[in-house]
Design a protein around this motif. Sequence first.
Motif, short mmCIF file in Angstrom:
data_model
loop_
_atom_site.label_atom_id
_atom_site.label_comp_id
_atom_site.label_asym_id
_atom_site.label_seq_id
_atom_site.Cartn_x
_atom_site.Cartn_y
_atom_site.Cartn_z
N TYR A 106 0.98 -1.15 -0.08
CA TYR A 106 0.00 0.06 0.07
C TYR A 106 0.83 1.07 0.09
O TYR A 106 0.52 2.37 -0.77
N HIS A 158 2.24 1.63 -3.41
CA HIS A 158 1.05 2.00 -4.37
C HIS A 158 0.98 3.49 -4.20
O HIS A 158 0.66 3.99 -5.20
N GLN A 159 0.60 4.11 -3.04
CA GLN A 159 0.30 5.50 -2.88
C GLN A 159 1.67 6.50 -3.39
O GLN A 159 1.34 7.39 -4.01
N SER A 183 1.23 6.27 -7.11
CA SER A 183 0.22 6.91 -7.54
C SER A 183 0.54 8.56 -7.45
O SER A 183 0.44 9.35 -8.55
N GLY A 210 -2.29 11.00 2.04
CA GLY A 210 -2.65 9.13 2.07
C GLY A 210 -1.62 8.63 2.44
O GLY A 210 -2.00 7.21 2.74
N ILE A 211 -0.45 8.94 2.81
CA ILE A 211 0.52 8.31 3.67
C ILE A 211 0.78 8.65 5.17
O ILE A 211 0.84 10.04 5.28
N SER A 269 -7.66 -0.95 2.98
CA SER A 269 -7.15 0.42 1.98
C SER A 269 -6.87 -0.03 0.54
O SER A 269 -7.38 0.71 -0.36
N VAL A 313 -8.90 1.01 -3.32
CA VAL A 313 -8.05 1.61 -4.39
C VAL A 313 -7.89 0.85 -5.74
O VAL A 313 -7.47 1.38 -6.75
#
Length: 472
Positions: free
Chosen positions: A151, A154-155, A158, A179-180, A231, A235
């Motif tokens: 995750y 991924h964040q 992105s 988001g982190i 989470s 997404v």
Amino acid sequence: MEVPASMRFSGHVVAMPFPGRGHVTPMLRLCKLIAASSTSQGHDDGALLITIVVTQEWLGYIGSEPKPDNIRFATIPNVVPHHTKIAADSPGFFQAAITNIEAPFDNLLDQLQPPVTAIIGDVELQFPVAVARRRNIPVALLWTMSASFYYMLHQLESLARNRGFKVHLLDDDEEHIPGISSAQLSNLRTVLHENDMRFLQPELKCISTVPKADCLILSTIQELEAEAIDSLKAVLPFPIYPISFPYFKPETDHSEVNNDDNLDYLNWLDSQPARSVLYISFGSFLSVSSAQMNEIVSALNTSGVRYFWVAREEASWLKEKCGDKGLVVPWCDQLKILSHPSVGGFWSHCGWNSTTEAVFAGIPMLTFPLFFDQVPNRRKILEEWKNGWELKRSKLGSEELIKQEEILEVVSKFMDLGSGNGKEIRDRALELKGICDRAVAEGGSSNMNLNAFIQDFLCFPRSLSGGGDLVP
């Protein structure tokens, strides 16, 4: 290995792991689970046939591995450096894997019979999605690290893709990223500081291909990473299946052990008192310096603690240094060792496979991360699961080392079964083991996710004969 022409199959799944032990092992375990489960479900049109594709080098390591009749191996040439070279140039090895394996893998698929009906690929290979799409067959991807680390990446990917965020800035003065969380940001900053950007950039590119697949398999337990998994489900545009791979209980006897060296170390463990042995392993490809090795050996021999050390290429010279309380071997069946009643602790590099095996076996951990995701895995062990202690490095000359005095103090307390703190982490380790046992039992989260993956993704309304002809 060819299958008899008379055998009938409900589908032919091809599995392609990244050519490293931390990837081959979980892929092999996943395939064994699928093979056993698809057979036990008793489909009228046969079980699934699973072909695991490895390099010729890796077939030499796992070719004799016991497996169900509906699993076979196929090989591609050794188009990547020998696995012992990974430590010397991990970015170069990674790049060779994602660029050199695709063509021979593609060619092999054209030759396999029966026809391939699905692919399970390793996220870090990047190309399985493209190969599957060219053939118009479904593709599942396997992630062999933690869900929470996926995750985070991924964040980060992105943000880099959609907002033009420069990844290297994270290591400087970036204080907040949407988001982190602050803990994840701290983990990522450490990852960037301690690892080559030539490794991280291709890793993020691999992450970017995942949404193009049909589903994602996570090597984890739902209950242990519920927040991160939820989470990800929010997404990613497809199903996610958290499945635990340290699934098979090791045998309690040694009747099936046919290697004299293995029998020797199991007999040595049998002769030790319950929970008295510290198991030590720093993973399958990275090594610590000679100076650090000497600090560790001196501390262990002074402590009087019994220890079982898996040291790979360093085993021969370490054997000469270990005292009468220690046993050093080049390799072992780790889950079997961790599940042995004489083992009371695990000094680990915090690789994800080792971490989950320790949790599965109910063994507390001494954390000693060396690379990449192992730093956030340590945080999870120390702060979230609370089933381990930390060994802290400090400056000794020009090198960061854990000094002999620190090792001696921590190891002695860690292996003291009567200490209050030691009892606390052992109780917590057993609590986590109970969570894992329930998850893999019939009706547990991992068991249900495995069955759902097979039913949703792998079962087909036709049969295939072993000879390759479609059977109506």
